[in-house]
Design a protein around this motif. Structure first.
Motif, PDB file in Angstrom:
ATOM      1  N   TYR A 117       0.832  -1.204   0.000  1.00 37.21           N
ATOM      2  CA  TYR A 117       0.000   0.000   0.000  1.00 37.21           C
ATOM      3  C   TYR A 117       0.871   1.260   0.000  1.00 37.21           C
ATOM      4  O   TYR A 117       0.573   2.242  -0.684  1.00 37.21           O
ATOM      5  N   ARG A 118       1.957   1.242   0.778  1.00 35.76           N
ATOM      6  CA  ARG A 118       2.853   2.408   0.824  1.00 35.76           C
ATOM      7  C   ARG A 118       3.580   2.603  -0.506  1.00 35.76           C
ATOM      8  O   ARG A 118       3.708   3.734  -0.995  1.00 35.76           O
ATOM      9  N   LEU A 119       4.050   1.509  -1.077  1.00 39.75           N
ATOM     10  CA  LEU A 119       4.745   1.606  -2.368  1.00 39.75           C
ATOM     11  C   LEU A 119       3.809   2.104  -3.458  1.00 39.75           C
ATOM     12  O   LEU A 119       4.209   2.892  -4.325  1.00 39.75           O
ATOM     13  N   ILE A 120       2.546   1.656  -3.405  1.00 39.05           N
ATOM     14  CA  ILE A 120       1.567   2.113  -4.401  1.00 39.05           C
ATOM     15  C   ILE A 120       1.363   3.622  -4.288  1.00 39.05           C
ATOM     16  O   ILE A 120       1.329   4.342  -5.303  1.00 39.05           O
ATOM     17  N   ARG A 121       1.266   4.131  -3.062  1.00 47.48           N
ATOM     18  CA  ARG A 121       1.084   5.580  -2.872  1.00 47.48           C
ATOM     19  C   ARG A 121       2.272   6.368  -3.430  1.00 47.48           C
ATOM     20  O   ARG A 121       2.096   7.376  -4.117  1.00 47.48           O
ATOM     21  N   ILE A 122       3.495   5.898  -3.124  1.00 49.18           N
ATOM     22  CA  ILE A 122       4.684   6.592  -3.626  1.00 49.18           C
ATOM     23  C   ILE A 122       4.740   6.525  -5.140  1.00 49.18           C
ATOM     24  O   ILE A 122       5.063   7.508  -5.816  1.00 49.18           O
ATOM     25  N   CYS A 123       4.404   5.360  -5.685  1.00 48.25           N
ATOM     26  CA  CYS A 123       4.457   5.172  -7.138  1.00 48.25           C
ATOM     27  C   CYS A 123       3.414   6.051  -7.839  1.00 48.25           C
ATOM     28  O   CYS A 123       3.688   6.629  -8.901  1.00 48.25           O
ATOM     29  N   SER A 133       0.560   6.654 -20.901  1.00 46.09           N
ATOM     30  CA  SER A 133       1.280   5.877 -21.914  1.00 46.09           C
ATOM     31  C   SER A 133       2.744   5.690 -21.522  1.00 46.09           C
ATOM     32  O   SER A 133       3.291   4.590 -21.645  1.00 46.09           O
ATOM     33  N   LYS A 134       3.384   6.775 -21.031  1.00 49.62           N
ATOM     34  CA  LYS A 134       4.790   6.663 -20.644  1.00 49.62           C
ATOM     35  C   LYS A 134       4.964   5.742 -19.450  1.00 49.62           C
ATOM     36  O   LYS A 134       5.902   4.946 -19.401  1.00 49.62           O
ATOM     37  N   VAL A 135       4.057   5.841 -18.483  1.00 52.70           N
ATOM     38  CA  VAL A 135       4.124   4.952 -17.325  1.00 52.70           C
ATOM     39  C   VAL A 135       3.931   3.508 -17.765  1.00 52.70           C
ATOM     40  O   VAL A 135       4.643   2.601 -17.311  1.00 52.70           O
ATOM     41  N   LEU A 150      -3.559  -1.296  -9.973  1.00 53.06           N
ATOM     42  CA  LEU A 150      -3.343  -0.761  -8.629  1.00 53.06           C
ATOM     43  C   LEU A 150      -3.064   0.737  -8.650  1.00 53.06           C
ATOM     44  O   LEU A 150      -3.447   1.465  -7.728  1.00 53.06           O
ATOM     45  N   LEU A 151      -2.388   1.213  -9.697  1.00 56.37           N
ATOM     46  CA  LEU A 151      -2.080   2.635  -9.790  1.00 56.37           C
ATOM     47  C   LEU A 151      -3.294   3.466 -10.184  1.00 56.37           C
ATOM     48  O   LEU A 151      -3.421   4.628  -9.780  1.00 56.37           O
TER      49      LEU A 151
END
Length: 654
Positions: A117-123, A133-135, A150-151
């Motif tokens: 959950y924390r990594l998703i927020r930072i990402c 598209s770039k992501v 998830l993003l």
């Protein structure tokens, strides 16, 4: 019809193949126009790495503090400092941190949930300045679908909450959580720093420039400004004998011959045989090694010192041949072998005699001191072929040529390693290059052109000129990447009087605080305005003596602060790095990096101190960058295509 020139019409027809309808062209215009309004990507500047692989890796992984800043922005006081340290270390070294956590954490399912959950927020935060598209292009193939969901999902919306949470539970249940954690960490590092600039000197001093080159070749977006220590490796790979000698000599001097033998697979046995046969009784006291005790097997020292001397003598002979072949290089005073009086035990340097510390030269014919002996000629032939046929070295050097240059103008900044050669009055030095004089930007351009010929040219004459220029760039007094009056290699080996060891700097370094001079340089390369900067490597800034890397009110930044351990006693720090994001410039000074193991175990990071923060007048957007200019040009072309469709000049392909 008359308003469409034939060449324009041909171009528009070609563009129509990519955008065959009005709708397709209009959609792309909308897309490009929207991209222009996004914040500019973060640029990361680093210089004078000198083979320090571990420290380089850590600075790249932490983005010179950009990761920490992103974590702080996202969580603030919501989590503790210790938790922030753990998440930062996880992002830097996910595989190693996971290995540690698996040994200590009792409830891994909860740990995975919280961490993901924390990594998703930072990402999400890191990806917000890019198009979807770039992501999407940056996503790892194995988890592209999962990460995108998830993003873009909304766990705060009741209709999506169960779906969102079930994705994470399913990932953990199927045993794929470790891989997803690693994928998120890699993606965050990829998104936080959009582009990397290496402002010269990847090679020498430290033991692992080959590993640094491997890392750079895998980087998503990088450019390199050649440093003097890179240039002669490029020359060595192209077959320049004096450059090859320098590569071996400096590797030997720092106890790094393993780089050549193990890192690149270059066979040095012919040199070892010559060293043992001609210098077997020679103590080689002038050729002691400057090695690191924890990284060098001292049992190799005796042979390495003899090889060090053998290749140094060959180097002085070959460089003498080069100087005599090119009087226009203006280096006659560096012809010193013929100035040795072997009976008196002295050498004459610039009209003054000095005692020699070493008089054992079994391979020198004093009637013809610059000629190689038959043994030396055989050694050089074999080693030259080894360099030319080393596939890994050639791959690295081709990358330096394709991604590198002597200077770069990028987003309003001028990047180079070294200096713009100048006279005492601040005017640009005019330099003779094969019968024509060049100065300023034109000097950089002609030298780079010949350097590329030295590697790529088919014509033997042009290739030879290029090879000689590669050596010229390494150590000539008028070389932009050297920037000193002379290179006193001979004196440092053979003369005790340290007055002869001095290498006076080009007037450039004395004039750095004069705004008129700095503005003249920026203007020469097409830059002007308060937000234009010169970003400079090469000369270590002696921070412990109070010297500042910020020159001329912030218009010029020298970001060499001793990244190499060899320079740290002099500088007092372990290098500077620079971050340029949409809000401005952040220059940081770093303390020495201990080890990856300590970073993972204790969460220790490189201690960094902010030296300079320069905020821009308004937040920089993609529209303000070089890429923005290219996008606006593409928009104009697409608008012309739309008009051609509407004028009936071109017909849609539906």
């Amino acid at each position: 019809m008359e308003k469409y020139m034939e060449t324009d019409l041909r171009y528009l027809k070609s563009l129509a193949n990519q955008y065959p309808t009005v709708a397709a062209a209009a959609t792309e215009i909308i897309n490009l126009q929207a991209i222009l309004s996004l914040p500019k990507g973060t640029e990361h500047f680093i210089t004078d790495i000198h083979g320090e692989y571990d420290q380089f890796q850590h600075v790249i992984r932490n983005g010179s503090g950009a990761i920490k800043r992103k974590i702080e922005e996202e969580f603030g006081n919501a989590i503790s400092a210790g938790e922030k340290k753990v998440i930062a270390t996880l992002i830097y070294y996910p595989e190693q941190k996971l290995e540690q956590v698996l040994k200590t954490e009792e409830n891994m399912e909860d740990w995975y949930k919280v961490s993901l959950y924390r990594l998703i927020r930072i990402c999400k935060s890191a990806s917000s300045k890019y198009t979807r598209s770039k992501v999407r292009k940056a996503l790892p193939k194995d988890f592209a679908y999962v990460i995108e969901e998830l993003l873009t999902g909304r766990p705060d919306v009741s209709d999506q909450e169960a779906y969102y949470n079930e994705i994470i539970r399913s990932v953990i249940r199927t045993g794929r959580a470790p891989e997803l954690v690693i994928a998120f960490c890699n993606l965050i590092r990829r998104l936080v720093v959009d582009h990397l600039h290496v402002v010269g000197d990847i090679f020498d001093r430290g033991p692992y420039p080959n590993l640094i080159m491997d890392t750079l070749m895998q980087h998503h977006s990088v450019d390199i400004q050649w440093g003097n220590h890179d240039i002669y490796w490029m020359g060595a790979a192209a077959g320049s004998r004096p450059c090859i000698c320098n590569a071996i000599r400096i590797s030997a001097k720092y106890g790094n011959l393993n780089l050549l033998e193990d890192g690149y697979g270059i066979n040095l046995v012919p040199l070892a045989r010559l060293a043992m046969s001609r210098y077997d009784k020679d103590p080689c006291t002038c050729f002691k090694l400057d090695y690191r005790e924890d990284e060098y097997d001292v049992r190799d020292a005796m042979l390495d010192e003899k090889m060090h001397k053998a290749i140094t003598v060959i180097q002085f002979k070959l460089e003498g041949q080069m100087i005599m072949r090119h009087p226009e290089f203006g280096m006659d005073e560096r012809l010193l072998l013929d100035k040795i009086n072997i009976e008196k035990g002295t050498v004459c340097v610039e009209g003054k005699e000095y005692p020699m510390k070493d008089l054992n030269f079994p391979t020198i014919d004093w009637k013809h001191p610059y000629e190689l002996s038959s043994e030396e000629e055989d050694v050089m032939e074999r080693i030259t072929q080894a360099f030319l046929n080393c596939e890994k070295l050639q791959r690295h050097v081709r990358f330096l040529f394709t991604q590198g240059s002597l200077y770069k103008v990028y987003n309003g900044n001028l990047l180079y390693h070294g200096c713009v050669p100048m006279n005492e009055d601040g005017t640009f030095t005019r330099v003779n290059v094969y019968g024509k004089e060049y100065s300023g930007k034109a000097l950089y351009d002609v030298l780079e052109n010949y350097a590329r010929k030295g590697y790529y040219a088919i014509d033997p004459g042009e290739k030879k000129k290029g090879l000689d220029i590669l050596w010229f760039i390494w150590e000539n007094q008028n070389s932009p990447v050297f920037g000193k009056a002379k290179m006193t290699t001979f004196e440092r080996y053979f003369i005790a009087d340290t007055a002869t060891h001095q290498e006076p700097k080009n007037p450039y370094y004395r004039l750095l605080e004069e705004e008129e001079v700095v503005n003249r340089i920026l203007s020469e390369f097409g830059l002007e305005g308060a937000e234009a900067h010169i970003i400079n490597g090469h000369i270590p800034v002696e921070a412990k003596r109070g010297e500042s890397p910020v020159k001329c009110g912030g218009k010029l930044l020298i970001i060499d602060g001793g990244f190499s351990k060899a320079y740290q006693p002099k500088t007092g720090i372990a290098g500077y790095t620079l971050i340029y994001n949409s809000y401005g410039l952040v220059l940081a000074a770093h303390e020495p990096f201990e080890s990856v193991e300590k970073a993972v175990q204790d969460g220790s990071d490189i201690a960094s101190h902010t030296i300079l923060v320069q905020h821009v007048v308004r937040r920089k957007l993609v529209a303000d960058t070089d890429i923005g200019r290219e996008l606006r040009a593409s928009i104009r072309d697409l608008e012309a295509l739309l008009q051609a469709y509407r004028d009936g000049i071109l017909v849609e392909k539906i």
